[in-house]
Design a protein around this motif. Structure first.
Motif, PDB file in Angstrom:
ATOM      1  N   CYS A  33       0.855  -1.186   0.000  1.00 36.93           N
ATOM      2  CA  CYS A  33       0.000   0.000   0.000  1.00 36.93           C
ATOM      3  C   CYS A  33       0.885   1.228   0.000  1.00 36.93           C
ATOM      4  CB  CYS A  33      -0.858   0.045   1.257  1.00 36.93           C
ATOM      5  SG  CYS A  33      -1.868  -1.391   1.487  1.00 36.93           S
ATOM      6  N   GLU A  34       0.548   2.177  -0.838  1.00 32.85           N
ATOM      7  CA  GLU A  34       1.262   3.452  -0.881  1.00 32.85           C
ATOM      8  C   GLU A  34       0.262   4.541  -0.516  1.00 32.85           C
ATOM      9  OE1 GLU A  34       2.692   3.462  -4.902  1.00 32.85           O
ATOM     10  OE2 GLU A  34       4.197   1.934  -4.480  1.00 32.85           O
ATOM     11  N   TRP A  35       0.551   5.258   0.566  1.00 37.55           N
ATOM     12  CA  TRP A  35      -0.356   6.281   1.085  1.00 37.55           C
ATOM     13  C   TRP A  35       0.089   7.673   0.648  1.00 37.55           C
ATOM     14  CZ3 TRP A  35      -4.748   5.469   3.922  1.00 37.55           C
ATOM     15  CH2 TRP A  35      -4.951   4.173   4.411  1.00 37.55           C
ATOM     16  N   THR A  36      -0.908   8.522   0.338  1.00 38.25           N
ATOM     17  CA  THR A  36      -0.654   9.928   0.085  1.00 38.25           C
ATOM     18  C   THR A  36      -1.709  10.719   0.838  1.00 38.25           C
ATOM     19  OG1 THR A  36       0.090   9.372  -2.135  1.00 38.25           O
ATOM     20  CG2 THR A  36      -0.400  11.665  -1.712  1.00 38.25           C
ATOM     21  N   PRO A  37      -1.353  11.664   1.699  1.00 37.94           N
ATOM     22  CA  PRO A  37      -0.009  11.818   2.243  1.00 37.94           C
ATOM     23  C   PRO A  37       0.396  10.566   3.010  1.00 37.94           C
ATOM     24  CG  PRO A  37      -1.609  13.151   3.472  1.00 37.94           C
ATOM     25  CD  PRO A  37      -2.338  12.525   2.327  1.00 37.94           C
ATOM     26  N   ASP A  38       1.539  10.613   3.669  1.00 36.72           N
ATOM     27  CA  ASP A  38       2.068   9.428   4.349  1.00 36.72           C
ATOM     28  C   ASP A  38       1.021   8.755   5.232  1.00 36.72           C
ATOM     29  OD1 ASP A  38       4.560   9.613   3.185  1.00 36.72           O
ATOM     30  OD2 ASP A  38       5.365  10.849   4.804  1.00 36.72           O
TER      31      ASP A  38
END
Length: 93
Positions: A33-38
């Motif tokens: 999983c890649e979160w935006t923002p962190d």
């Protein structure tokens, strides 16, 4: 930590509450999983619950795509409460 470049086999982006975005990336045997923002750090229980439910629905939708592509069932286990989702493949058209 040194990461090796991995070519995603499949990826999909979902928009979640509070202006968060999560992108699930399938790498053939695992996913990340890649979160935006962190990765969120939400302290209010009601807000955290809302975000968690939206994340779980998005994950279920993504894993349903993977289950359908591969014709398999997938179990997603959430720790520490040991709840789980059994994701069945959809009928392919």
């Amino acid at each position: 930590m040194l990461e090796t470049p991995e070519k995603p086999a499949y990826s999909r982006q979902f928009f979640l509450p509070f202006d968060f975005t999560v992108t699930f990336v399938w790498l053939g045997e695992t996913f990340r999983c890649e979160w935006t923002p962190d990765l969120p750090r939400i302290r209010k229980p009601r807000a955290l619950n809302k975000l968690l439910r939206a994340y779980q629905a998005a994950r279920r939708d993504f894993l349903s795509d993977i289950a359908t592509m591969h014709g398999v069932r997938i179990v997603a286990l959430d720790l520490p409460d040991d709840s789980f989702d059994l994701i069945e493949p959809k009928t392919r058209q």
